[in-house]
Scaffold this active site. Structure first.
Site, PDB file in Angstrom:
ATOM      1  N   TYR A  44      60.516  28.456  56.384  1.00 34.72           N
ATOM      2  CA  TYR A  44      59.778  27.460  55.601  1.00 34.72           C
ATOM      3  C   TYR A  44      58.902  28.150  54.565  1.00 34.72           C
ATOM      4  CZ  TYR A  44      55.627  28.557  58.440  1.00 34.72           C
ATOM      5  OH  TYR A  44      54.578  29.198  59.049  1.00 34.72           O
ATOM      6  N   CYS A  45      58.544  27.390  53.533  1.00 31.96           N
ATOM      7  CA  CYS A  45      57.624  27.858  52.495  1.00 31.96           C
ATOM      8  C   CYS A  45      56.903  26.631  51.934  1.00 31.96           C
ATOM      9  CB  CYS A  45      58.363  28.632  51.409  1.00 31.96           C
ATOM     10  SG  CYS A  45      59.673  27.693  50.594  1.00 31.96           S
ATOM     11  N   THR A  46      56.138  26.807  50.871  1.00 33.84           N
ATOM     12  CA  THR A  46      55.276  25.737  50.368  1.00 33.84           C
ATOM     13  C   THR A  46      56.046  24.484  49.955  1.00 33.84           C
ATOM     14  OG1 THR A  46      53.723  27.413  49.584  1.00 33.84           O
ATOM     15  CG2 THR A  46      53.461  25.180  48.719  1.00 33.84           C
ATOM     16  N   ILE A  69      56.552  22.721  53.230  1.00 39.08           N
ATOM     17  CA  ILE A  69      55.380  22.247  53.972  1.00 39.08           C
ATOM     18  C   ILE A  69      54.790  21.005  53.316  1.00 39.08           C
ATOM     19  CG2 ILE A  69      53.137  22.926  54.906  1.00 39.08           C
ATOM     20  CD1 ILE A  69      54.074  25.893  54.190  1.00 39.08           C
TER      21      ILE A  69
END
EC number: 1.14.-.-
Length: 328
Positions: free
Chosen positions: A183-185, A212
């Site tokens: 996952y990332c922003t 996210i």
């Protein structure tokens, strides 16, 4: 009370012809409508965060959706009280996400349109978080993780995203023969990194679709199992994600107390992002180490107009001296 500003987070991997001219034209349009923000344009696509009032952001979204190949571009929208940026930047780069592959050969880069991990909805991602046989990997920078992350996620020992491929290779025993979710922003880094993992031979790789930011807005999961805040690259610095049972996990660099306030180290040659209170920032001259505190170009010292005697006094209060500065 209604919030007057909207912040748009978005990206799209799509071939852009004459991307340098596209970037220049894009900047001209953004300035003409009074938009603020930061946008990267490359041959492989576009990646940006911008802010403005409702009318301005609506004009921008309509404009982008009118561009060839961007008709379905997904904007993630936050409502805020203040602008998230002071200026408008649109820059052309070779890539919108640089993986730092060891041969540095852009022709050998990952094309997410061809190779990427399986998309997981927020609900599917939450279920995976609760699965003991699934490895959760945070693909962001270390300072982003330290402010907030998914419960149980692995924190790679890296300073920035470019170091992640080598770190995974060095620690492949953690991931091989297991399901891996990343996952990332907002999703742009994971599109490429999950594709890299697939190319490396990992058999079961998933990614949080929309990042996210989308997980925190999902009406069903409401950000649950996220601890802390999400770091963002604008004036806001951080935003809330968990709307069920939020907790503070950030720790002050100097004394370990709960903290969610970021500053850059006062030494311009270091510039490390550190969590610290205003009190400790003053106490430690915004330096993450003794070397940084006594650096001749310490920005905290300059910004506050401290005399050498005042610096000596502050250092003495924490059991240090100016000896390192004199030696330089």
């Amino acid at each position: 009370m209604a919030k007057d500003i909207r912040v748009l987070l978005y990206y799209k991997y799509v071939p852009i012809e004459n991307a340098e001219k596209f970037a220049a034209d894009h900047l001209a349009f953004c300035k003409s409508i009074g938009l603020k923000g930061r946008i990267l344009v490359a041959d492989e696509g576009i990646n940006g965060t911008v802010s403005g009032d409702y009318e301005t952001t609506q004009k921008y979204m309509d404009y982008v959706h009118s561009l060839p190949g961007m008709e379905d571009l997904w904007f993630k929208i936050d409502e805020e009280n203040e602008q998230a940026f002071k200026k408008m930047f649109v820059r052309y780069k070779k890539e919108i996400v640089h993986l730092g592959l060891e041969d540095n050969d852009f022709d050998n880069d990952i094309n997410p349109l061809e190779t990427t991990g399986a998309y997981l909805s927020p609900k599917e991602f939450k279920e995976a978080l609760l699965d003991e046989d699934t490895v959760v990997l945070d693909t962001r920078n270390d300072y982003e993780y330290d402010l907030g992350h998914f419960r149980g996620a692995i924190r790679p020992d890296i300073r920035n995203f470019r170091e992640l491929p080598q770190w995974v290779r060095d620690n492949k025993e953690k991931f091989m023969d297991k399901r891996v979710i990343v996952y990332c922003t907002g999703g742009v880094r994971c599109e490429k990194f999950s594709g890299w993992m697939v190319r490396e031979g990992y058999k079961d790789v998933g990614q949080l679709h929309g990042g996210i930011a989308t997980y925190g807005k999902d009406p069903e999961v409401q950000g649950e199992l996220w601890d802390g805040k999400m770091y963002v690259f604008d004036e806001r610095i951080s935003v809330d994600i968990n709307h069920v049972n939020p907790v503070v996990i950030g720790k002050d660099w100097f004394d370990g107390t709960p903290c969610e306030r970021y500053v850059n180290c006062g030494n311009p040659e270091c510039n490390r992002r550190i969590l610290t209170s205003e009190e400790n920032e003053d106490k430690y001259l915004r330096g993450c180490s003794h070397e940084c505190r006594v650096h001749p170009r310490n920005r905290y010292v300059a910004e506050n107009g401290l005399s050498q005697a005042e610096v000596v006094e502050r250092l003495a209060a924490i059991g240090e001296s100016l000896e390192t500065l004199v030696a330089q």
